[in-house]
Design a protein around this motif. Structure first.
Motif, PDB file in Angstrom:
ATOM      1  N   ALA B  48      41.729 -19.072  10.297  1.00  9.10           N
ATOM      2  CA  ALA B  48      40.842 -19.970  10.882  1.00  9.10           C
ATOM      3  C   ALA B  48      40.671 -18.901  12.240  1.00  9.10           C
ATOM      4  O   ALA B  48      39.455 -18.925  12.843  1.00  9.10           O
ATOM      5  CB  ALA B  48      40.890 -21.114  10.874  1.00  9.10           C
ATOM      6  N   VAL B  50      40.962 -16.047  13.087  1.00  8.50           N
ATOM      7  CA  VAL B  50      40.391 -14.710  13.001  1.00  8.50           C
ATOM      8  C   VAL B  50      39.049 -14.826  12.878  1.00  8.50           C
ATOM      9  O   VAL B  50      38.214 -13.751  13.385  1.00  8.50           O
ATOM     10  CB  VAL B  50      41.205 -13.969  11.805  1.00  8.50           C
ATOM     11  CG1 VAL B  50      40.432 -12.547  11.534  1.00  8.50           C
ATOM     12  CG2 VAL B  50      42.660 -14.062  11.989  1.00  8.50           C
ATOM     13  N   VAL B  51      38.511 -15.796  12.236  1.00 10.88           N
ATOM     14  CA  VAL B  51      37.011 -16.008  12.159  1.00 10.88           C
ATOM     15  C   VAL B  51      36.547 -17.034  12.843  1.00 10.88           C
ATOM     16  O   VAL B  51      35.130 -17.458  12.750  1.00 10.88           O
ATOM     17  CB  VAL B  51      36.690 -16.299  10.474  1.00 10.88           C
ATOM     18  CG1 VAL B  51      36.875 -15.112   9.779  1.00 10.88           C
ATOM     19  CG2 VAL B  51      37.495 -17.458  10.035  1.00 10.88           C
ATOM     20  N   ALA B  52      37.137 -17.465  14.087  1.00  7.38           N
ATOM     21  CA  ALA B  52      36.645 -18.200  14.822  1.00  7.38           C
ATOM     22  C   ALA B  52      35.574 -17.658  15.781  1.00  7.38           C
ATOM     23  O   ALA B  52      35.522 -16.552  16.020  1.00  7.38           O
ATOM     24  CB  ALA B  52      37.683 -18.929  15.912  1.00  7.38           C
ATOM     25  N   PRO B  53      34.561 -18.572  15.986  1.00  6.90           N
ATOM     26  CA  PRO B  53      33.548 -18.198  17.052  1.00  6.90           C
ATOM     27  C   PRO B  53      34.151 -17.935  18.435  1.00  6.90           C
ATOM     28  O   PRO B  53      35.086 -18.282  18.977  1.00  6.90           O
ATOM     29  CB  PRO B  53      32.769 -19.443  17.206  1.00  6.90           C
ATOM     30  CG  PRO B  53      33.357 -20.547  16.894  1.00  6.90           C
ATOM     31  CD  PRO B  53      34.478 -20.040  15.980  1.00  6.90           C
ATOM     32  N   ARG B  54      33.487 -16.804  19.148  1.00  4.44           N
ATOM     33  CA  ARG B  54      33.876 -16.490  20.598  1.00  4.44           C
ATOM     34  C   ARG B  54      33.632 -17.665  21.481  1.00  4.44           C
ATOM     35  O   ARG B  54      32.866 -18.512  21.307  1.00  4.44           O
ATOM     36  CB  ARG B  54      33.401 -15.145  20.751  1.00  4.44           C
ATOM     37  CG  ARG B  54      31.977 -15.211  21.049  1.00  4.44           C
ATOM     38  CD  ARG B  54      31.347 -13.727  21.260  1.00  4.44           C
ATOM     39  NE  ARG B  54      30.074 -13.818  21.170  1.00  4.44           N
ATOM     40  CZ  ARG B  54      29.165 -13.802  21.911  1.00  4.44           C
ATOM     41  NH1 ARG B  54      29.372 -13.686  23.215  1.00  4.44           N
ATOM     42  NH2 ARG B  54      27.848 -13.653  21.744  1.00  4.44           N
TER      43      ARG B  54
END
Lengths: 188, 441
Positions: B48, B50-54
């Motif tokens: 999760a 790795v694909v988290a919003p900045r």
């Protein structure tokens, strides 16, 4: 175990349905990260995922009038919209897929330094490579359950399946994932 | 209870914070089958991140979204916008023309020519078609924000083209790409200025977007210039200059809305104006936008220290040129881009800047933002392999204790060499996914 809709969510949804933009903003802040994770797990480009996240919520805002909370949890409704938006995006951009160059990396990972950008991209690409090797329904169930943190019931609603079917599906998807981790892509 | 049910219960329990070992002990009869599945679930859940919003995305986009939905629901799609005002004179004619162009685009867009033109380079016969299609796309984009992003996207495309031209040795065609690059940068700035004036709430996020894109482009161009032969240098440097100027202008635009307030309050003397100007020129402000999400706040507090050394180390920038002959294609890419990461720090300084500038004398502002970014650049570029350069850097800063903590930074510079090897995560080497077991074990 069906998870009841949080009371605060219900109030926010009702206020949003009456046109309260700030209430909808709160819903956005609460659920946008999950939607983003779902989308970014399916896309190569972070900026696309960001644009699409906003697009999903715009669509939800427009169709909120037709949403009724009985039966379908809000999250499931939200992820159905996200799924449709993703399909539309694929249709639109299939011909525009470009390969990643190092120069694009910082643009794709805006606001990061080059090293962080490269590492993040490598990790993301690895995840994407693996997910694309999985069957579509395996991929969806894994992403919804473990990255977007939907319950089995919400996942079932979002995928249009029964909770029992999702239970079986997540078992198979995890087994496929495991075997891929052990043997490499192309084996599943 | 079927195995699927047991697994479902275990997955719920994992969500609830229980460990794999605990669950295996609870279901010993299924332990063998459960273990690999639960481990996979734990690992996958860890992805999760790795694909988290900045950081900052959700807040910034929330503001955008709320603004969008609060606006009158007039124009939703291109078609509805086109036909919304039908019936009124010149506007009708214009809209009819747009429809015709769109139809033409559909025809052209689906043809092989349009498709083939996507790979055309400056100087190719199909290149004008490619540019033409870009213009059509820009023209049809009615949302100024989307148009701004398109300009940034096209400017990035021009850089990719420059890179390809360099690889092909077609240096004479670089001028076309440079001119077009400059055009897109200027258009992006024009739109930024317009949007900031119209929607002050969006000023920061839009400026950040433009600045970080242009910063990255400038760095890429600098790298290209450093490895390019002499006859190609001028064009690449011109493009880089356009990007750097663009960064500065964008920062000035981004800060513009704040300026009117103090002048009104103070009573309108010449002095406040004077205090404002100093804040804009320093390159530090540029940096402040580039980095925010990259490095967390702790680094920010450290950066001021290098400020004193900044002026000394600044000159080494030419270190780029020595590299030309030595380094191959990839290296410079990374060393150059290291710049922004240094820049990250100032994020906090940016927000703090406005307040001091208005109330206090300009001298304050000068000390806050100075160009720490530059100080970091030399370290990576000049001496990539050895760690010793860092040692030389520290002595000047010795007056201030935090400098030792700064030393980790060099690890960034080493990264270029590390890049091919994904990352040093512990875990079983076998298999094609070296990062996979990171969170399991």
């Amino acid at each position: 175990m069906a998870q009841p809709q949080p009371v605060e969510d219900i109030q926010l949804i009702q206020s949003s349905q009456k046109g309260d933009t700030q209430a909808f903003g709160k819903l956005y802040e609460r659920y946008a990260p999950r939607v983003f994770r779902y989308l970014y797990a399916h896309l190569d480009n972070r900026l696309d995922a960001e644009d699409l996240t906003e697009d999903v919520f715009l669509r939800v805002w427009k169709s909120l009038g037709s949403y009724q909370e009985q039966g379908v949890p809000f999250l499931a409704f939200l992820f159905r919209v996200a799924r449709n938006a993703l399909i539309d995006h694929y249709r639109r951009s299939s011909k525009n897929q470009a390969d990643t160059s190092i120069e694009d990396m910082q643009l794709r990972e805006p606001g990061t330094g080059p090293v962080e950008a490269v590492t993040a991209l490598l990790e993301h690409q690895q995840l994407r490579t693996m997910l694309t090797e999985l069957r579509e329904d395996y991929r969806t169930v894994l992403v919804l359950r473990f990255l977007s943190e939907l319950s089995p019931e919400e996942t079932a609603h979002a995928m249009g399946r029964s909770a029992g079917a999702v239970r079986v599906l997540q078992h198979r998807a995890l087994a496929a994932l495991r075997s891929m981790m052990e043997s490499g892509p192309g084996e599943v | 209870m079927s195995f699927d049910d047991v697994l479902a219960v275990c997955l719920d329990a994992l969500d609830g914070g229980q460990g794999v070992a605990e669950l295996l002990a609870r279901y010993p009869e299924h332990a063998q089958e459960l273990e690999p599945l639960l481990e996979s679930a734990v690992w996958f859940g860890g992805q999760a991140a790795v694909v988290a919003p900045r950081p900052g995305f959700v807040k910034a986009s929330r503001a955008r979204l709320v603004e969008k939905i609060a606006a009158p629901p007039a124009a939703t799609g291109i078609w509805s916008q086109l036909f919304a005002g039908l019936g009124s004179g010149w506007r009708m004619a214009l809209q009819a023309a747009v429809v015709l162009v769109m139809l033409a685009c559909l025809v052209v867009g689906s043809s092989g020519i349009a498709y083939a033109s996507q790979n055309a380079l400056p100087g190719d016969a199909l290149y004008p078609v490619k540019l033409g299609l870009e213009h059509v796309e820009l023209w049809l984009t009615l949302d100024p924000q989307a148009e701004l992003r398109l300009h940034l996207q096209f400017s990035q495309l021009r850089i990719t083209e420059m890179q390809k031209l360099l690889a092909l040795g077609r240096y004479d065609d670089l001028g076309i790409a440079t001119a077009n690059y400059q055009y897109h940068v200027s258009q992006a700035l024009r739109l930024l200025e317009m949007l900031v004036a119209q929607y002050p709430a969006l000023a920061q996020s839009l400026t950040l977007e433009v600045v970080s894109a242009l910063n990255a482009q400038a760095d890429t161009l600098a790298v290209l210039a450093s490895i390019a032969p002499e006859e190609a240098q001028a064009e690449l440097e011109a493009a880089e200059q356009a990007a750097r100027d663009g960064v500065q202008q964008a920062n000035e635009i981004g800060q513009a809305p704040a300026t009117p307030l103090p002048t009104d309050v103070t009573g309108g003397e010449a002095e406040p104006e004077a205090s404002l100007t100093p804040t804009l020129p320093p390159t530090a402000t540029v940096a402040s936008f580039a980095m925010p999400s990259a490095t967390p706040t702790p680094t920010l507090t450290l950066t001021p220290t290098p400020t004193q050394t900044a002026t000394q180390t600044r000159t080494p920038t030419p270190s780029r040129t020595p590299q030309q002959s030595a380094t191959a294609t990839l290296r410079p890419n990374i060393t150059q881009t290291a710049r922004p990461s240094g820049t990250a720090a100032p994020t906090s300084t940016r927000t703090s800047q406005p307040t001091p500038t208005r109330t206090d004398q300009p001298t304050h502002t000068a000390t806050v933002p100075p160009t720490p970014t530059r100080t970091i650049q030399p370290t990576p570029t000049a001496t990539l392999p050895p760690v010793t350069p860092t040692a030389t850097n520290i002595p000047p800063t010795s007056t201030i204790p935090p400098s030792p903590t700064r030393t980790p930074k060099p690890t960034l510079t080493r990264a270029p060499t590390d890049i091919p090897e994904p990352s040093p995560y512990p875990g079983p080497g076998p298999g094609p996914y070296p990062l996979l077991f990171r969170s399991i074990h």
